[in-house]
Design a protein around this motif. Structure first.
Motif: not given
Length: 321
Positions: A6-12, A33-44
């Motif tokens: 996960m990564d966020l951008e924010w304002n102040q 965000a990026i989702k990796l499976n237990d083999e660290r392959r991108m799935i979503s």
């Protein structure tokens, strides 16, 4: 188990004068965000802009860094809506992964501000990929920018940096290359501290041990706690005699050295930190060190004693005058 990078951008606030800035210094405006499976392959993947509800003027640093305009953000959905969708997307069995330790804290601060169900009622275990990069490729202490890691690992730069999705994407690329053993060096977000003594964190890593306490009302109460001040060997659990008693060079960090017949000299270090909801908490780390490092701590202790003596002498002189 999946990995949610996960990564966020924010304002102040542009002025820092608003009362709300004390409880919500950073308003999240984008979640990627990026989702990796237990083999660290991108799935979503996940990417959403968040419509501002607190700060309606873009801070100049934010505008320069991420190249977003308020008009674009106004097309987004509310934080409540985006967060509901994000939670569903994350699923059930996953661990958060971020570049650096800040994102989870700010996410939880925004969640609390909007009165949403918390992610957890205690510390959250996560992977700080920035720290893991240092452990895997450098000195364990340095903290590099994400783009430095991408260059170091010769990963193709196929999308621009400094947007939530792209930074999550590149962080996932770095994580995917990590040796499995490195991933055991997880971190804890302590926006919500352990509730009580029984839920305090005690964990042993490959080269050190870490303890995270519950909240204490103040430093005096914390330093009277037996667990906080304990210097038992974290490998054989024997009580050790201290070679260097607890001392502090600055009132915030405390050091001691003990000796285990089996494992050698063990340094203990206490850090006193402010709790999110008031009071303080303790982070204690312990590791085995060389005789040279023991002498360095002795020197630090001698310097601290001299500084204390000098301060006392200075106060006495002022009192006499």
């Amino acid at each position: 188990m999946n990995y949610v990078i996960m990564d966020l951008e924010w304002n102040q606030s542009s002025t820092g004068e608003e009362e709300v800035s004390k409880v919500l210094p950073f308003e999240i405006i984008e979640i990627g965000a990026i989702k990796l499976n237990d083999e660290r392959r991108m799935i979503s993947e996940f990417s959403e802009l968040v419509k501002p509800q607190v700060y309606h003027e873009m801070h100049h640093i934010t505008r320069k860094l991420i190249h977003l305009q308020m008009k674009q953000l106004e097309q987004g959905r509310s934080f409540t809506e985006v967060m509901e969708q994000f939670r569903k997307w994350c699923g059930e069995d996953y661990i958060f992964c971020t570049w650096g330790p800040l994102d989870l804290t700010e996410l939880q601060r925004n969640i609390r501000y909007y009165g949403l169900e918390p992610l957890s009622d205690g510390p959250i275990r996560f992977l700080d990929v920035q720290k893991l990069f240092s452990i895997a490729y450098e000195d364990r202490k340095s903290r590099r920018a994400l783009e430095y890691a991408i260059d170091y690992l010769k990963i193709e730069k196929d999308i621009p940096f400094h947007r939530a999705f792209s930074d999550a994407y590149y962080t996932a690329k770095v994580l995917a290359l990590m040796d499995e053993k490195v991933l055991g060096n997880y971190s804890f977000d302590v926006f919500h501290l352990p509730k009580d003594k029984e839920s305090e964190i005690h964990v042993v890593f490959d080269t050190y041990a870490k303890y995270i306490s519950r909240a204490f009302s103040d430093k005096v109460q914390a330093l009277e706690d037996k667990t906080v001040m304990s210097t038992k060997c974290y490998l054989c659990h024997r009580s050790l005699r201290r070679k260097i008693r607890w001392f502090s060079p600055n009132g915030k960090h405390y050091y001691s050295v003990s000796c285990c017949d089996r494992h050698g000299y063990m340094k203990s270090k206490i850090r006193i930190r402010k709790a999110e909801d008031g009071g303080i908490y303790i982070v204690k780390t312990q590791k085995f060190i060389t005789e040279t490092e023991v002498q360095n701590i002795r020197d630090k202790q001698a310097k601290a004693k001299q500084q204390k003596k000098n301060r006392k002498s200075f106060k006495n002189q002022n009192h006499q005058n």
